[in-house]
Design an enzyme around this catalytic site. Structure first.
Site, PDB file in Angstrom:
ATOM      1  N   HIS A  31       0.827  -1.385  -0.148  1.00 45.84           N
ATOM      2  CA  HIS A  31      -0.059  -0.025   0.083  1.00 45.84           C
ATOM      3  C   HIS A  31       0.788   1.171   0.005  1.00 45.84           C
ATOM      4  CE1 HIS A  31      -2.726  -2.883   2.329  1.00 45.84           C
ATOM      5  NE2 HIS A  31      -3.653  -2.472   1.079  1.00 45.84           N
ATOM      6  N   LYS A 145      -0.706  -6.834  -7.716  1.00 45.41           N
ATOM      7  CA  LYS A 145      -0.961  -8.331  -7.177  1.00 45.41           C
ATOM      8  C   LYS A 145      -2.146  -8.617  -7.439  1.00 45.41           C
ATOM      9  CE  LYS A 145      -1.892  -8.264  -2.789  1.00 45.41           C
ATOM     10  NZ  LYS A 145      -3.388  -8.870  -2.841  1.00 45.41           N
ATOM     11  N   SER A 181       0.461  -9.208   1.270  1.00 41.05           N
ATOM     12  CA  SER A 181      -0.923  -8.936   1.384  1.00 41.05           C
ATOM     13  C   SER A 181      -1.311  -9.265   2.593  1.00 41.05           C
ATOM     14  CB  SER A 181      -1.362 -10.354   0.677  1.00 41.05           C
ATOM     15  OG  SER A 181      -3.011 -10.448   1.177  1.00 41.05           O
ATOM     16  N   SER A 182      -2.276  -8.070   3.155  1.00 42.49           N
ATOM     17  CA  SER A 182      -2.752  -8.150   4.607  1.00 42.49           C
ATOM     18  C   SER A 182      -3.159  -9.743   4.905  1.00 42.49           C
ATOM     19  CB  SER A 182      -4.062  -7.417   4.373  1.00 42.49           C
ATOM     20  OG  SER A 182      -3.912  -6.049   3.783  1.00 42.49           O
TER      21      SER A 182
END
Ligand code: PAF
Length: 207
Positions: A31, A145, A181-182
């Protein structure tokens, strides 16, 4: 937190370029790379954090999706983001907003991720269209992504004649090559050691 507040903020600018990064929070370096790109290309950068219930299937992880709002706010501050929009469900899916949601083409939504998540991209388009209408950015930044998501959003912007430039940004990986990725926080140590084999094997195949 409200549409009124973010609209007031947005309406101060008429000639400036407005970069927008929609997120679901649990921000990471991926992010941040979008924020850096927006700061480089646009006069003003707006980030949103909104966990969109409409893009989660029945037995998916909506209720356990990682949340770290104080850390996220600090990441936005560190990156000198001009405004952070954190709406709630009533704000986004208000009963007064009865516009028919855009439906992305089946050609793009029934392959790859869409095979196992049939309503996912409809939910993504539903919220991104609403967020675009609220924020009215000139540019929006998406990580590659989620390449399928970016292509679907590009098509939506074209179909709806929206004057927004969609900018795809490269995948950011951890030191073992795993795309950030979270949701990576769900992996146990053992699972992590298995999943990091995937980028390694993929790069072997590509070679
Ligand atoms: O990629 C995401 O985090 C989400 O799908 C998005 C674009 C913020 C819409 O909820």
């Amino acid at each position: 937190e409200t549409i009124k507040e973010i609209t007031e903020f947005r309406n101060q600018f008429s000639n400036e370029t407005i970069g927008f990064i929609p997120t679901m929070g649990a921000l990471h370096n991926g992010h941040e790379s979008l924020m850096i790109e927006s700061k480089k290309n646009c006069d003003i950068t707006i980030v949103s954090i909104y966990l969109n219930p409409k893009q989660f299937g029945k037995n998916e992880d909506y209720n356990k999706y990682p949340k770290q709002i104080t850390i996220d706010i600090n990441i936005c501050k560190k990156n000198k983001i001009d405004a952070l929009f954190i709406p709630n469900n009533n704000e986004i899916y208000s009963k007064n907003n009865i516009t028919k949601p855009y439906l992305p083409s089946k050609k793009l939504t029934t392959i790859l991720c869409g095979k196992s998540r049939p309503d996912f991209f409809n939910g993504v388009c539903n919220v991104v269209e609403r967020l675009f209408n609220i924020v009215t950015p000139t540019h929006a930044f998406f990580g590659d992504k989620d390449l399928q998501q970016r292509l679907i959003i590009e098509e939506m912007v074209k179909d709806l004649n929206k004057n927004i430039i969609i900018i795809g940004c490269p995948i950011i990986r951890d030191k073992n090559g795993l795309a950030l990725s979270s949701r990576n926080s769900y992996f146990s140590k053992d699972e992590y050691n298995i999943v990091i084999q995937i980028p390694k094997l993929m790069s072997l195949i590509i070679k």
